[in-house]
Write a protein that holds these residues in place. Structure first.
Motif, short mmCIF file in Angstrom:
data_model
loop_
_atom_site.label_atom_id
_atom_site.label_comp_id
_atom_site.label_asym_id
_atom_site.label_seq_id
_atom_site.Cartn_x
_atom_site.Cartn_y
_atom_site.Cartn_z
N PRO A 117 11.02 45.46 42.04
CA PRO A 117 11.74 44.55 42.93
C PRO A 117 11.05 44.25 44.26
N GLU A 118 9.88 44.85 44.53
CA GLU A 118 9.10 44.46 45.72
C GLU A 118 8.31 43.17 45.46
N CYS A 119 8.31 42.69 44.21
CA CYS A 119 7.59 41.44 43.91
C CYS A 119 8.37 40.25 44.47
N THR A 120 7.72 39.09 44.52
CA THR A 120 8.37 37.89 45.08
C THR A 120 9.48 37.41 44.13
N PRO A 121 10.46 36.65 44.66
CA PRO A 121 11.54 36.14 43.80
C PRO A 121 11.02 35.30 42.63
N GLU A 122 9.91 34.58 42.83
CA GLU A 122 9.36 33.74 41.75
C GLU A 122 8.84 34.62 40.59
N VAL A 123 8.30 35.77 40.92
CA VAL A 123 7.83 36.70 39.89
C VAL A 123 9.03 37.40 39.24
N ILE A 124 9.98 37.81 40.07
CA ILE A 124 11.18 38.49 39.55
C ILE A 124 11.93 37.58 38.57
N ALA A 125 11.89 36.27 38.83
CA ALA A 125 12.60 35.32 37.96
C ALA A 125 12.03 35.34 36.53
N LEU A 126 10.80 35.84 36.37
CA LEU A 126 10.17 35.86 35.04
C LEU A 126 10.35 37.21 34.32
N ALA A 127 11.08 38.11 34.95
CA ALA A 127 11.21 39.48 34.40
C ALA A 127 12.24 39.57 33.27
N ASP A 128 11.97 40.47 32.32
CA ASP A 128 13.03 40.87 31.39
C ASP A 128 13.86 41.95 32.06
N GLU A 129 13.18 42.85 32.80
CA GLU A 129 13.87 43.93 33.50
C GLU A 129 13.23 44.09 34.88
N VAL A 130 14.07 44.34 35.89
CA VAL A 130 13.57 44.61 37.25
C VAL A 130 13.84 46.09 37.52
N LEU A 131 12.77 46.86 37.71
CA LEU A 131 12.92 48.32 37.70
C LEU A 131 12.03 48.99 38.74
N LEU B 122 13.01 42.81 48.30
CA LEU B 122 14.01 43.73 47.74
C LEU B 122 15.41 43.28 48.19
N ALA B 123 15.51 42.87 49.47
CA ALA B 123 16.80 42.40 50.00
C ALA B 123 17.28 41.18 49.20
N ASP B 124 16.37 40.26 48.92
CA ASP B 124 16.73 39.05 48.17
C ASP B 124 17.24 39.42 46.77
N TYR B 125 16.52 40.35 46.13
CA TYR B 125 16.92 40.78 44.78
C TYR B 125 18.29 41.46 44.81
N ILE C 104 0.77 39.92 43.01
CA ILE C 104 1.16 39.53 41.64
C ILE C 104 1.80 38.14 41.72
N LEU C 105 1.23 37.17 41.00
CA LEU C 105 1.68 35.78 41.10
C LEU C 105 2.42 35.37 39.83
N PRO C 106 3.32 34.37 39.94
CA PRO C 106 4.02 33.91 38.74
C PRO C 106 3.03 33.49 37.64
N GLU C 107 1.91 32.85 38.05
CA GLU C 107 0.96 32.40 37.02
C GLU C 107 0.32 33.58 36.26
N ASP C 108 0.20 34.73 36.93
CA ASP C 108 -0.32 35.93 36.24
C ASP C 108 0.63 36.32 35.11
N ILE C 109 1.91 36.28 35.42
CA ILE C 109 2.91 36.70 34.41
C ILE C 109 2.92 35.69 33.26
N ILE C 110 2.90 34.42 33.62
CA ILE C 110 2.94 33.37 32.59
C ILE C 110 1.73 33.51 31.65
N LYS C 111 0.56 33.77 32.24
CA LYS C 111 -0.66 33.93 31.44
C LYS C 111 -0.53 35.15 30.50
N LYS C 112 -0.01 36.25 31.05
CA LYS C 112 0.11 37.47 30.24
C LYS C 112 1.15 37.27 29.12
#
Ligand code: 13P
Ligand code: SF4
Length: 299
Positions: free
Chosen positions: A196-210, A150-153, A175-183
């Motif tokens: 925003p508690e997810c890792t920065p790599e997952v957050i980078a794949l978001a349309d919205e961080v909420l 959350l601090a990084d975000y 929750i891993l980046p590959e999970d998001i890419i697959k979905k």
């Protein structure tokens, strides 16, 4: 199930109680609640209710926050062992040591902390208001605990350098980046909503961080029909119920918070019958913790 539900409703009236449930609670717990919401929404409801008893279905720090805000009410948690591992990653001693190393810093703390830690904060925040709150700070140095992701975000969104702590949520890191890419491959039209508690790599794949409350609002107001949900799976129940015409896909079925699932209907009933477990905070800690929570609620 019908009997237990009826008995909970009867006792609730008799005792002038309300039931609050976090968005990650089991479906049957969400369904019996008077209100469901995120940490900030539930804190606000607790601070404004006329009920004598608040049955808090969530994790311990949430019930404790409600107890700090409602000194004149009885706040119950149906399972006192429902803790938050992230909140347990920092204690008062650690925080004081960090403060001593940065004597000029303002101390911002995520609501996912114990009352004793909150008593050492200058201001508290939730995932809903962390960015807004930090962006308003005038101080040069800012300590932000305990969630490093959350601090990084927040740091990326506000452009402020934050001194963070090595805490994290063991559920959201599943929750891993590959999970998001697959979905995304499976559902190319879906909007990707990430906590925003997810890792920065997952957050980078978001349309919205909420936050969870903002996810519910976004899903209801968006023109989109499909959503990939990057947070604890319990929220899917509410999202589907509130938006029956839309589709929600959990980013990972592994993102389950075992502590959130400790509360069930039987425990809610026992809680109302025996008025247990009461969540109490000493007067001294309450007074100091209250300042940081009130400062947050005023933002
Ligand atoms: P929200 O405030 O977004 O509901 O988050 C609380 C929490 O513990 C998320 O893991
Ligand atoms: Fe704590 Fe993570 Fe569970 Fe939220 S999901 S209550 S941060 S362990």
């Amino acid at each position: 199930m019908q009997d237990i539900t009826q008995e909970i409703q009867r006792l609730k009236k008799e005792r002038n109680a309300i039931i609050l449930a976090h968005n990650y609670q089991l479906p049957e717990v969400q369904d019996i609640a008077d209100f469901r919401g995120d940490s900030l929404e539930l804190s606000r409801i607790a601070s404004e209710t006329d009920a004598d008893i608040v049955v808090f279905c969530g994790v311990h720090f949430m019930a404790e926050t409600a107890s700090i805000l409602c000194a004149d009410k009885t706040v119950l948690i149906p399972d006192s062992k429902a803790g938050c591992p992230m909140a347990n990653m920092i204690n008062v001693k650690d925080l004081i040591e960090l403060k001593n190393r940065h004597p000029k810093a303002i101390i911002v703390g995520y609501v996912n902390t114990s009352a004793e830690v909150k008593a050492e904060l200058d201001v508290c925040c939730t995932s809903t208001n962390a960015v807004a709150l930090v962006s308003k700070l005038k101080e040069e140095e800012i300590i932000f605990v305990p969630d490093k992701y959350l601090a990084d975000y927040v740091s990326k969104k506000t452009g402020r350098r934050l001194i963070s702590w090595d805490g994290y949520c063991p559920t959201h890191v599943k929750i891993l980046p590959e999970d998001i890419i697959k979905k995304i491959r499976q559902h190319p039209k879906a909007r990707v909503l990430i906590h925003p508690e997810c890792t920065p790599e997952v957050i980078a794949l978001a349309d919205e961080v909420l936050s969870t409350g903002k996810m519910c609002k976004y899903a209801a107001e968006s023109e989109g029909k499909e959503f990939i949900i990057g947070t604890e799976v319990g929220i899917i129940h509410r999202l589907k119920q509130d938006n029956p015409q839309k589709e929600f896909y959990p980013a990972s079925e592994l993102a389950v918070c075992p502590n959130m699932k400790k509360i069930n209907l039987e425990k809610i009933l026992w809680s109302l019958q025996d008025l247990k477990e009461e969540v109490k905070v000493s007067q001294e800690v309450r007074k100091r913790a209250m300042r940081s929570i009130e400062r947050m609620l005023s933002v």
